[in-house]
Design a protein around this motif. Structure first.
Motif, PDB file in Angstrom:
ATOM      1  N   LEU A   9       0.834  -1.192   0.000  1.00  0.00           N
ATOM      2  CA  LEU A   9       0.000   0.000   0.000  1.00  0.00           C
ATOM      3  C   LEU A   9       0.873   1.248   0.000  1.00  0.00           C
ATOM      4  O   LEU A   9       1.876   1.316   0.714  1.00  0.00           O
ATOM      5  N   PRO A  10       0.515   2.258  -0.783  1.00  0.00           N
ATOM      6  CA  PRO A  10       1.310   3.489  -0.836  1.00  0.00           C
ATOM      7  C   PRO A  10       1.513   4.134   0.525  1.00  0.00           C
ATOM      8  O   PRO A  10       2.580   4.675   0.810  1.00  0.00           O
ATOM      9  N   ALA A  11       0.490   4.074   1.380  1.00  0.00           N
ATOM     10  CA  ALA A  11       0.593   4.697   2.705  1.00  0.00           C
ATOM     11  C   ALA A  11       1.684   4.032   3.540  1.00  0.00           C
ATOM     12  O   ALA A  11       2.414   4.696   4.282  1.00  0.00           O
ATOM     13  N   LEU A  12       1.799   2.703   3.418  1.00  0.00           N
ATOM     14  CA  LEU A  12       2.813   1.981   4.184  1.00  0.00           C
ATOM     15  C   LEU A  12       4.221   2.307   3.698  1.00  0.00           C
ATOM     16  O   LEU A  12       5.134   2.513   4.498  1.00  0.00           O
ATOM     17  N   SER A  13       4.390   2.332   2.385  1.00  0.00           N
ATOM     18  CA  SER A  13       5.708   2.634   1.847  1.00  0.00           C
ATOM     19  C   SER A  13       6.122   4.065   2.180  1.00  0.00           C
ATOM     20  O   SER A  13       7.285   4.347   2.458  1.00  0.00           O
ATOM     21  N   GLU A  14       5.147   4.987   2.162  1.00  0.00           N
ATOM     22  CA  GLU A  14       5.455   6.382   2.483  1.00  0.00           C
ATOM     23  C   GLU A  14       5.820   6.535   3.960  1.00  0.00           C
ATOM     24  O   GLU A  14       6.722   7.313   4.315  1.00  0.00           O
ATOM     25  N   ALA A  15       5.156   5.784   4.808  1.00  0.00           N
ATOM     26  CA  ALA A  15       5.467   5.820   6.236  1.00  0.00           C
ATOM     27  C   ALA A  15       6.883   5.305   6.486  1.00  0.00           C
ATOM     28  O   ALA A  15       7.621   5.843   7.324  1.00  0.00           O
ATOM     29  N   ARG A  16       7.254   4.256   5.762  1.00  0.00           N
ATOM     30  CA  ARG A  16       8.613   3.717   5.900  1.00  0.00           C
ATOM     31  C   ARG A  16       9.656   4.740   5.455  1.00  0.00           C
ATOM     32  O   ARG A  16      10.686   4.917   6.091  1.00  0.00           O
ATOM     33  N   ARG A  17       9.389   5.418   4.344  1.00  0.00           N
ATOM     34  CA  ARG A  17      10.342   6.423   3.858  1.00  0.00           C
ATOM     35  C   ARG A  17      10.482   7.572   4.841  1.00  0.00           C
ATOM     36  O   ARG A  17      11.568   8.137   5.001  1.00  0.00           O
ATOM     37  N   THR A  18       9.388   7.915   5.514  1.00  0.00           N
ATOM     38  CA  THR A  18       9.459   8.959   6.540  1.00  0.00           C
ATOM     39  C   THR A  18      10.389   8.522   7.667  1.00  0.00           C
ATOM     40  O   THR A  18      11.207   9.316   8.157  1.00  0.00           O
ATOM     41  N   GLN A  19      10.286   7.267   8.069  1.00  0.00           N
ATOM     42  CA  GLN A  19      11.162   6.739   9.117  1.00  0.00           C
ATOM     43  C   GLN A  19      12.623   6.697   8.653  1.00  0.00           C
ATOM     44  O   GLN A  19      13.540   6.980   9.422  1.00  0.00           O
ATOM     45  N   ILE A  20      12.836   6.352   7.373  1.00  0.00           N
ATOM     46  CA  ILE A  20      14.204   6.323   6.832  1.00  0.00           C
ATOM     47  C   ILE A  20      14.801   7.727   6.845  1.00  0.00           C
ATOM     48  O   ILE A  20      15.969   7.923   7.205  1.00  0.00           O
ATOM     49  N   ALA A  21      13.992   8.721   6.457  1.00  0.00           N
ATOM     50  CA  ALA A  21      14.451  10.111   6.472  1.00  0.00           C
ATOM     51  C   ALA A  21      14.823  10.536   7.887  1.00  0.00           C
ATOM     52  O   ALA A  21      15.818  11.246   8.100  1.00  0.00           O
ATOM     53  N   GLU A  22      14.040  10.105   8.865  1.00  0.00           N
ATOM     54  CA  GLU A  22      14.337  10.436  10.266  1.00  0.00           C
ATOM     55  C   GLU A  22      15.627   9.758  10.719  1.00  0.00           C
ATOM     56  O   GLU A  22      16.420  10.351  11.465  1.00  0.00           O
ATOM     57  N   LEU A  23      15.833   8.529  10.263  1.00  0.00           N
ATOM     58  CA  LEU A  23      17.090   7.827  10.577  1.00  0.00           C
ATOM     59  C   LEU A  23      18.291   8.581  10.014  1.00  0.00           C
ATOM     60  O   LEU A  23      19.324   8.723  10.672  1.00  0.00           O
ATOM     61  N   ARG A  47      16.604   0.098  -1.968  1.00  0.00           N
ATOM     62  CA  ARG A  47      17.263   1.002  -2.911  1.00  0.00           C
ATOM     63  C   ARG A  47      16.255   1.973  -3.535  1.00  0.00           C
ATOM     64  O   ARG A  47      16.567   3.141  -3.762  1.00  0.00           O
ATOM     65  N   ARG A  48      15.044   1.460  -3.824  1.00  0.00           N
ATOM     66  CA  ARG A  48      14.022   2.323  -4.417  1.00  0.00           C
ATOM     67  C   ARG A  48      13.627   3.426  -3.432  1.00  0.00           C
ATOM     68  O   ARG A  48      13.474   4.592  -3.827  1.00  0.00           O
ATOM     69  N   ASP A  49      13.498   3.079  -2.160  1.00  0.00           N
ATOM     70  CA  ASP A  49      13.179   4.086  -1.144  1.00  0.00           C
ATOM     71  C   ASP A  49      14.263   5.165  -1.094  1.00  0.00           C
ATOM     72  O   ASP A  49      13.960   6.365  -1.030  1.00  0.00           O
ATOM     73  N   LEU A  50      15.520   4.754  -1.118  1.00  0.00           N
ATOM     74  CA  LEU A  50      16.627   5.712  -1.050  1.00  0.00           C
ATOM     75  C   LEU A  50      16.672   6.585  -2.303  1.00  0.00           C
ATOM     76  O   LEU A  50      16.976   7.778  -2.227  1.00  0.00           O
ATOM     77  N   THR A  51      16.371   5.988  -3.454  1.00  0.00           N
ATOM     78  CA  THR A  51      16.342   6.760  -4.700  1.00  0.00           C
ATOM     79  C   THR A  51      15.239   7.809  -4.663  1.00  0.00           C
ATOM     80  O   THR A  51      15.447   8.962  -5.075  1.00  0.00           O
ATOM     81  N   ILE A  52      14.080   7.438  -4.158  1.00  0.00           N
ATOM     82  CA  ILE A  52      12.964   8.382  -4.046  1.00  0.00           C
ATOM     83  C   ILE A  52      13.318   9.515  -3.088  1.00  0.00           C
ATOM     84  O   ILE A  52      13.068  10.696  -3.360  1.00  0.00           O
ATOM     85  N   LEU A  53      13.942   9.173  -1.963  1.00  0.00           N
ATOM     86  CA  LEU A  53      14.354  10.199  -1.001  1.00  0.00           C
ATOM     87  C   LEU A  53      15.438  11.101  -1.575  1.00  0.00           C
ATOM     88  O   LEU A  53      15.463  12.305  -1.307  1.00  0.00           O
ATOM     89  N   ALA A  54      16.321  10.514  -2.395  1.00  0.00           N
ATOM     90  CA  ALA A  54      17.360  11.317  -3.043  1.00  0.00           C
ATOM     91  C   ALA A  54      16.742  12.291  -4.034  1.00  0.00           C
ATOM     92  O   ALA A  54      17.160  13.453  -4.126  1.00  0.00           O
ATOM     93  N   ASP A  55      15.739  11.833  -4.787  1.00  0.00           N
ATOM     94  CA  ASP A  55      15.043  12.708  -5.743  1.00  0.00           C
ATOM     95  C   ASP A  55      14.355  13.879  -5.032  1.00  0.00           C
ATOM     96  O   ASP A  55      14.199  14.961  -5.608  1.00  0.00           O
ATOM     97  N   ARG A  56      13.956  13.639  -3.785  1.00  0.00           N
ATOM     98  CA  ARG A  56      13.299  14.700  -3.003  1.00  0.00           C
ATOM     99  C   ARG A  56      14.311  15.617  -2.315  1.00  0.00           C
ATOM    100  O   ARG A  56      13.917  16.600  -1.666  1.00  0.00           O
ATOM    101  N   GLY A  57      15.586  15.246  -2.402  1.00  0.00           N
ATOM    102  CA  GLY A  57      16.614  16.053  -1.759  1.00  0.00           C
ATOM    103  C   GLY A  57      16.822  15.727  -0.292  1.00  0.00           C
ATOM    104  O   GLY A  57      17.545  16.435   0.425  1.00  0.00           O
ATOM    105  N   VAL A  58      16.211  14.640   0.180  1.00  0.00           N
ATOM    106  CA  VAL A  58      16.310  14.253   1.590  1.00  0.00           C
ATOM    107  C   VAL A  58      17.546  13.403   1.843  1.00  0.00           C
ATOM    108  O   VAL A  58      18.069  13.352   2.962  1.00  0.00           O
TER     109      VAL A  58
END
Length: 261
Positions: A9-23, A47-58
């Motif tokens: 689910l998109p909501a779950l993946s987005e929540a995980r990326r938020t936690q990765i950004a906090e880490l 890797r996909r999560d990190l790529t998405i966060l990199a695209d956002r500048g995080v």
């Protein structure tokens, strides 16, 4: 029998990326293996999560993970850069060496990657005319027993941090020569597709080398794709050939798109 497909689910993946950004904000760096263990995801998902966060500048992607990004990449000493990504730089040097032919004139910039190429030229005693502003490259080539390796030093203001010669006199000296090829590396690639350097004077010398060369070869390891220097050198599309190591498929595709644009 049907095939069961697990859809996240998109909501779950987005929540995980938020936690990765906090880490990232807390620790400054994360690895793919760390994310696998912490969140129970596959390497591809991490890797996909990190790529998405990199695209956002995080995040800023590195080989095997990511680090917290800064506004612009800083500048390390030549000795420090020489130790980083040494295996990738050795492979890049081998690929660059394969492009050389006896009798050519080449520019080598003051990057640590071109130093690895200079070592191969010295070791294999390839007859070239080498023009460089790098003191370590000059030392390496001048130690060769091959008398048919001609070395031309680009003088100017000496930068101790990078062991290189820069400034107006260095730029003028570069423009006194024409080369078959220029081999260079950069601090990073801006999102707009412009090659960048951490220092304005270094950027000017590199730009002059590109202008005076028939072929322009960029040597790039994975750390440079998501970094960015303070000074523009030239658009990536001016490069004849890119030799790259330690890039993800997504990073390689992004580079290809920027070069075509």
């Amino acid at each position: 029998m049907g095939v069961d497909t697990v859809v996240e689910l998109p909501a779950l993946s987005e929540a995980r990326r938020t936690q990765i950004a906090e880490l990232l904000q807390a620790s400054g760096a994360v690895t793919v293996a760390e994310l696998q263990e912490r969140f129970g995801v596959s390497p591809m998902t991490a890797r996909r999560d990190l790529t998405i966060l990199a695209d956002r500048g995080v995040a800023r992607r590195t080989h095997g993970g990511a680090v917290r990004p800064s506004i612009a990449a800083g500048e390390d000493s030549f000795a420090h850069r020489l130790r980083e990504h040494s295996e990738a730089k050795s492979r890049l040097a081998e690929a660059a060496y394969a492009l050389l032919e006896p009798g050519q004139t080449v520019f080598l910039d003051a990057s640590s990657t071109t130093y690895y190429l200079a070592r191969l030229i010295t070791l294999r005693q390839l007859a070239l005319r080498v023009v460089t502003n790098s003191l370590p490259v000059l030392h390496e080539l001048s130690g060769s027993e091959a008398s048919d390796i001609e070395v031309i030093a680009i003088g100017g203001t000496f930068r101790r941090l990078t062991s290189s010669y820069v400034g107006p006199s260095a730029v003028r000296a570069v423009r006194d020569h024409f080369a078959d090829s220029a081999f260079l590396s950069v601090t990073g690639i801006a999102p707009s597709g412009v090659m960048t350097d951490a220092d304005a004077l270094e950027a000017e010398v590199k730009r002059a080398m590109l202008e005076q060369s028939e072929h322009r070869v960029l040597l790039l390891d994975g750390s440079k794709v998501t970094a960015r220097g303070r000074q523009a050198i030239a658009p990536l599309k001016t490069i004849t050939r890119i030799l790259a190591e330690e890039l993800t498929p997504e990073e390689a595709e992004r580079l290809a798109q920027l070069k075509r644009s």
